[in-house]
Each structure stands twice: as C-alpha cells, then as structure tokens.
Design a protein around this motif. Structure first.
Motif, PDB file in Angstrom:
ATOM      1  N   ALA A  25       0.819  -1.219   0.000  1.00 33.79           N
ATOM      2  CA  ALA A  25       0.000   0.000   0.000  1.00 33.79           C
ATOM      3  C   ALA A  25       0.849   1.264   0.000  1.00 33.79           C
ATOM      4  N   MET A  26       2.017   1.223   0.624  1.00 31.93           N
ATOM      5  CA  MET A  26       2.853   2.412   0.759  1.00 31.93           C
ATOM      6  C   MET A  26       3.997   2.457  -0.257  1.00 31.93           C
ATOM      7  N   ALA A  27       3.969   1.587  -1.247  1.00 35.68           N
ATOM      8  CA  ALA A  27       5.067   1.494  -2.211  1.00 35.68           C
ATOM      9  C   ALA A  27       5.350   2.808  -2.922  1.00 35.68           C
ATOM     10  N   ASN A  28       4.341   3.637  -3.143  1.00 30.51           N
ATOM     11  CA  ASN A  28       4.536   4.890  -3.871  1.00 30.51           C
ATOM     12  C   ASN A  28       4.722   6.097  -2.961  1.00 30.51           C
ATOM     13  N   ASP A  29       4.814   5.866  -1.666  1.00 25.42           N
ATOM     14  CA  ASP A  29       4.979   6.972  -0.710  1.00 25.42           C
ATOM     15  C   ASP A  29       6.463   7.302  -0.585  1.00 25.42           C
ATOM     16  N   PRO A  30       6.876   8.489  -1.034  1.00 22.31           N
ATOM     17  CA  PRO A  30       8.300   8.843  -0.985  1.00 22.31           C
ATOM     18  C   PRO A  30       8.832   9.024   0.430  1.00 22.31           C
ATOM     19  N   ASN A  31       7.951   9.161   1.414  1.00 20.86           N
ATOM     20  CA  ASN A  31       8.383   9.337   2.796  1.00 20.86           C
ATOM     21  C   ASN A  31       8.637   8.013   3.516  1.00 20.86           C
ATOM     22  N   MET A  32       8.160   6.925   2.947  1.00 20.75           N
ATOM     23  CA  MET A  32       8.318   5.624   3.582  1.00 20.75           C
ATOM     24  C   MET A  32       9.762   5.158   3.476  1.00 20.75           C
ATOM     25  N   VAL A  33      10.334   4.771   4.610  1.00 22.76           N
ATOM     26  CA  VAL A  33      11.721   4.311   4.649  1.00 22.76           C
ATOM     27  C   VAL A  33      11.774   2.792   4.741  1.00 22.76           C
ATOM     28  N   ASN A  34      11.116   2.227   5.747  1.00 27.06           N
ATOM     29  CA  ASN A  34      11.158   0.783   5.973  1.00 27.06           C
ATOM     30  C   ASN A  34       9.863   0.286   6.586  1.00 27.06           C
ATOM     31  N   ILE A  35       9.593  -0.985   6.331  1.00 24.18           N
ATOM     32  CA  ILE A  35       8.569  -1.735   7.046  1.00 24.18           C
ATOM     33  C   ILE A  35       9.350  -2.853   7.746  1.00 24.18           C
ATOM     34  N   MET A  36       9.248  -2.915   9.076  1.00 26.96           N
ATOM     35  CA  MET A  36      10.063  -3.867   9.832  1.00 26.96           C
ATOM     36  C   MET A  36       9.169  -4.757  10.687  1.00 26.96           C
ATOM     37  N   THR A  37       9.634  -5.998  10.917  1.00 27.92           N
ATOM     38  CA  THR A  37       9.001  -6.886  11.886  1.00 27.92           C
ATOM     39  C   THR A  37      10.040  -7.231  12.941  1.00 27.92           C
ATOM     40  N   ASP A  38       9.572  -7.641  14.120  1.00 24.08           N
ATOM     41  CA  ASP A  38      10.462  -7.870  15.247  1.00 24.08           C
ATOM     42  C   ASP A  38      11.315  -9.120  15.059  1.00 24.08           C
ATOM     43  N   MET A  39      12.520  -9.062  15.605  1.00 26.53           N
ATOM     44  CA  MET A  39      13.380 -10.241  15.731  1.00 26.53           C
ATOM     45  C   MET A  39      13.699 -10.498  17.206  1.00 26.53           C
ATOM     46  N   THR A  40      13.621  -9.452  18.018  1.00 21.77           N
ATOM     47  CA  THR A  40      13.803  -9.562  19.462  1.00 21.77           C
ATOM     48  C   THR A  40      12.786  -8.654  20.132  1.00 21.77           C
ATOM     49  N   GLY A  41      12.685  -8.760  21.439  1.00 25.28           N
ATOM     50  CA  GLY A  41      11.761  -7.897  22.168  1.00 25.28           C
ATOM     51  C   GLY A  41      10.342  -8.433  22.089  1.00 25.28           C
ATOM     52  N   ALA A  42       9.386  -7.525  22.156  1.00 21.11           N
ATOM     53  CA  ALA A  42       7.976  -7.907  22.109  1.00 21.11           C
ATOM     54  C   ALA A  42       7.660  -8.593  20.780  1.00 21.11           C
ATOM     55  N   TYR A  43       6.782  -9.572  20.841  1.00 20.51           N
ATOM     56  CA  TYR A  43       6.420 -10.337  19.647  1.00 20.51           C
ATOM     57  C   TYR A  43       5.331  -9.647  18.831  1.00 20.51           C
ATOM     58  N   ASN A  44       5.233 -10.067  17.570  1.00 19.81           N
ATOM     59  CA  ASN A  44       4.131  -9.694  16.681  1.00 19.81           C
ATOM     60  C   ASN A  44       4.083  -8.197  16.368  1.00 19.81           C
ATOM     61  N   ARG A  45       5.236  -7.544  16.301  1.00 16.69           N
ATOM     62  CA  ARG A  45       5.284  -6.109  16.013  1.00 16.69           C
ATOM     63  C   ARG A  45       5.597  -5.850  14.546  1.00 16.69           C
ATOM     64  N   THR A  72      -5.506   7.256  -3.349  1.00 14.35           N
ATOM     65  CA  THR A  72      -5.910   6.865  -1.996  1.00 14.35           C
ATOM     66  C   THR A  72      -6.928   5.720  -2.033  1.00 14.35           C
ATOM     67  N   LYS A  73      -7.750   5.679  -3.061  1.00 15.27           N
ATOM     68  CA  LYS A  73      -8.698   4.563  -3.188  1.00 15.27           C
ATOM     69  C   LYS A  73      -7.950   3.239  -3.357  1.00 15.27           C
ATOM     70  N   LYS A  74      -6.902   3.241  -4.183  1.00 15.35           N
ATOM     71  CA  LYS A  74      -6.104   2.030  -4.392  1.00 15.35           C
ATOM     72  C   LYS A  74      -5.409   1.616  -3.098  1.00 15.35           C
ATOM     73  N   MET A  75      -4.882   2.598  -2.365  1.00 15.66           N
ATOM     74  CA  MET A  75      -4.208   2.310  -1.112  1.00 15.66           C
ATOM     75  C   MET A  75      -5.192   1.694  -0.108  1.00 15.66           C
ATOM     76  N   LYS A  76      -6.376   2.268  -0.010  1.00 21.13           N
ATOM     77  CA  LYS A  76      -7.383   1.754   0.924  1.00 21.13           C
ATOM     78  C   LYS A  76      -7.820   0.342   0.552  1.00 21.13           C
ATOM     79  N   GLU A  77      -7.886   0.051  -0.739  1.00 21.79           N
ATOM     80  CA  GLU A  77      -8.233  -1.299  -1.179  1.00 21.79           C
ATOM     81  C   GLU A  77      -7.174  -2.300  -0.719  1.00 21.79           C
TER      82      GLU A  77
END
Length: 97
Positions: A25-45, A72-77
């Motif tokens: 959804a955020m592929a075209n957002d120039p402000n987006m840097v990273n999408i990250m998931t946890d490897m340590t610490g709290a789970y399911n982040r 925005t319609k495409k992003m919401k979809e």
C-alpha cells in the motif's frame, strides 16, 4: 528532519501479513523508509518507519491521505481488513540530529 515510527502489535500469526499489506500500500509513498518486523523484544510487532523534513510535512501527508482520489482509493483497497489483524498501536516521532 524527523523520523516517525508507527508500531502495530498484531494478533499472533498476522505480523507478516500486515507488513506485506503496508509494503504494497505504501510502495509509492516517498516518505516511507522501511517496514520492519520484530526479531527480538515484544512479539508480533510491525513498525513502519517514515521520514519528513519537518512536522509540517508530516501533517501535510495526512491531508494527502484524506483526499478522495484514485491513489488513496487504491491504497485503501490494499489495506482493507488490516484493522482486524492488529490489537493496538502507537506512534513515536524523533528529531534527527
């Protein structure tokens, strides 16, 4: 510059699904840097990291997503149903020195 961390605590088994939804959804957002998931610490982040020149630019990005246009319609979809996959979330805004 500021960095924004939007953190979502997902229901078990949904973190990778939410991360994929955000990435698509955020592929075209120039402000987006990273999408990250946890490897340590709290789970399911899932953490979305974005950067902006200043707080005004951050606020203006919200105005962009409030518009009812084709982008925005495409992003919401692509994001449809993500609310059912997480439990809670938070936002942290950092000043970069």
């Amino acid at each position: 510059m500021i960095m924004v961390h939007d953190t979502f605590i997902c229901k078990p088994g949904n973190a990778s699904k939410v991360a994929k939804m955000f990435k698509e959804a955020m592929a075209n957002d120039p402000n987006m840097v990273n999408i990250m998931t946890d490897m340590t610490g709290a789970y399911n982040r899932v953490i979305m990291v974005s950067k902006y020149d200043n707080l005004t630019a951050f606020e203006q990005s919200f105005q962009k997503y409030m518009q009812d246009n084709e982008e925005t319609k495409k992003m919401k979809e692509k994001m449809q149903g993500y609310q059912d996959k997480y439990l809670t979330g938070s936002r942290e805004i950092y000043q970069v020195w």
